[in-house]
Motif scaffolding. Structure first.
Motif, mmCIF file in Angstrom:
data_model
loop_
_atom_site.group_PDB
_atom_site.id
_atom_site.type_symbol
_atom_site.label_atom_id
_atom_site.label_comp_id
_atom_site.label_asym_id
_atom_site.label_seq_id
_atom_site.Cartn_x
_atom_site.Cartn_y
_atom_site.Cartn_z
ATOM 1 N N VAL A 155 0.825 -1.204 0.000
ATOM 2 C CA VAL A 155 0.000 0.000 0.000
ATOM 3 C C VAL A 155 0.862 1.258 0.000
ATOM 4 O O VAL A 155 0.614 2.192 -0.778
ATOM 5 N N TYR A 156 1.904 1.291 0.826
ATOM 6 C CA TYR A 156 2.693 2.519 0.965
ATOM 7 C C TYR A 156 3.657 2.714 -0.206
ATOM 8 O O TYR A 156 3.686 3.781 -0.825
ATOM 9 N N TYR A 191 1.562 1.661 -3.987
ATOM 10 C CA TYR A 191 0.327 2.358 -4.335
ATOM 11 C C TYR A 191 0.424 3.847 -3.978
ATOM 12 O O TYR A 191 0.291 4.712 -4.836
ATOM 13 N N TYR A 192 0.670 4.131 -2.704
ATOM 14 C CA TYR A 192 0.657 5.516 -2.229
ATOM 15 C C TYR A 192 1.802 6.321 -2.826
ATOM 16 O O TYR A 192 1.629 7.487 -3.193
ATOM 17 N N LYS A 193 3.013 5.743 -2.947
ATOM 18 C CA LYS A 193 4.183 6.475 -3.411
ATOM 19 C C LYS A 193 4.315 6.494 -4.931
ATOM 20 O O LYS A 193 5.229 7.123 -5.449
ATOM 21 N N THR A 194 3.421 5.830 -5.641
ATOM 22 C CA THR A 194 3.493 5.837 -7.103
ATOM 23 C C THR A 194 3.167 7.235 -7.630
ATOM 24 O O THR A 194 2.134 7.809 -7.272
ATOM 25 N N PHE A 236 -6.508 3.477 -4.649
ATOM 26 C CA PHE A 236 -5.349 4.277 -5.057
ATOM 27 C C PHE A 236 -5.253 4.403 -6.572
ATOM 28 O O PHE A 236 -4.279 4.947 -7.069
ATOM 29 N N ASN A 238 -9.993 7.560 -8.629
ATOM 30 C CA ASN A 238 -10.146 8.489 -7.499
ATOM 31 C C ASN A 238 -9.894 9.949 -7.876
ATOM 32 O O ASN A 238 -9.907 10.811 -7.009
#
Length: 262
Positions: A31-32, A35-38, A240, A245
């Protein structure tokens, strides 16, 4: 403690601790870092996309709760997939009764229909497996990993149904005692055991119900360990996805790449 009991307790302790650790670390890493840092340098909503944030939230809620996007595919996949996800979620919620005291009325009510939900869940899983064999295009893109997930969940469901039958019903006192051990903050530093103390003192062997419970628990934690590395991560990855989104407002709002100001 007999030798077989020691081996059983050692196995259950290992699979619980390793399963929880792999799932938690793998899930957080995916996730971090993935997904989040992409980077998201462009506004790329999947049109037609709502032009307001509330509209995007409603659209995503429709996708998550009612599989709105999946409904645009085949009717068979939409209905079977929705039933599978719904019944699987209901069974997960029902198992909260082992961790919550006092048990809410809704969870108690789910227990009355648990057998029906389990059978419906099993039928939907079998239909999804058949679909992967029967549909030519689906069979072409299906890989071994797709079957691993399905058969692990089938194993969980079948052992769950078996435990509701009298010959394979486990010692519910031992099961509750085992789950309560998981709630202990000192649990990671102790060896978990599922056999009630009075039986250990009598030197009695594991019953068929205990063996089925161990298989049920093993399938659950094998699935948890596999979760972060499988397609099941779409459960978190969907939120994400920039095509899902993002608000469709590139004509109204100037988008600045986050690293342009760094």
């Amino acid at each position: 403690m007999t030798g077989i009991t020691f081996i059983v307790n050692m196995y259950m302790s290992s699979i619980v601790y390793v399963g929880c650790a792999v799932f938690a670390l793998g899930f957080i890493y995916k996730v971090y870092f993935e997904y989040y840092k992409t980077p998201q340098p462009l506004v790329i909503p999947q049109t037609p996309q709502p032009v307001t944030l509330s509209g995007v939230i409603l659209r995503m809620a429709g996708d998550v709760l009612f599989f709105r996007s999946l409904s645009k595919g085949t009717t068979f996949l939409f209905i079977t997939g929705w039933i599978f996800h719904f019944t699987f979620l209901m069974m997960i919620i029902r198992h909260l009764r082992y961790f919550i005291h006092p048990v809410p009325g809704l969870i108690t009510a789910l227990g009355n229909g648990a057998m029906f939900l389990s059978v419906v869940l099993l039928v939907s899983l079998i239909l999804l497996v058949i679909r992967r064999f029967a549909e030519e295009r689906t069979a072409y893109v299906t890989v071994l990993a797709d079957y691993v997930v399905l058969f692990l969940i089938i194993g969980i469901t079948m052992t769950g149904i078996m435990m509701r039958c009298e010959p394979f019903r486990p010692d519910i006192v031992a099961v509750n005692a085992f789950v309560l051990q998981l709630m202990d903050l000192k649990a990671p530093f102790k060896m978990l055991g599922m056999h009630p103390a009075e039986l250990l003192h009598k030197g009695q062997a594991l019953s068929p119900g205990d063996v089925i419970f161990m298989c049920h628990l093993s399938f659950v934690f094998f699935l948890l360990m596999y979760f972060p590395f499988s397609k099941l991560m779409h459960a978190a990855g969907y939120f994400f996805s920039p095509t899902r989104n993002m608000v469709n407002n590139p004509r109204d709002v100037r988008h600045v790449n986050p690293w342009d100001n760094s």
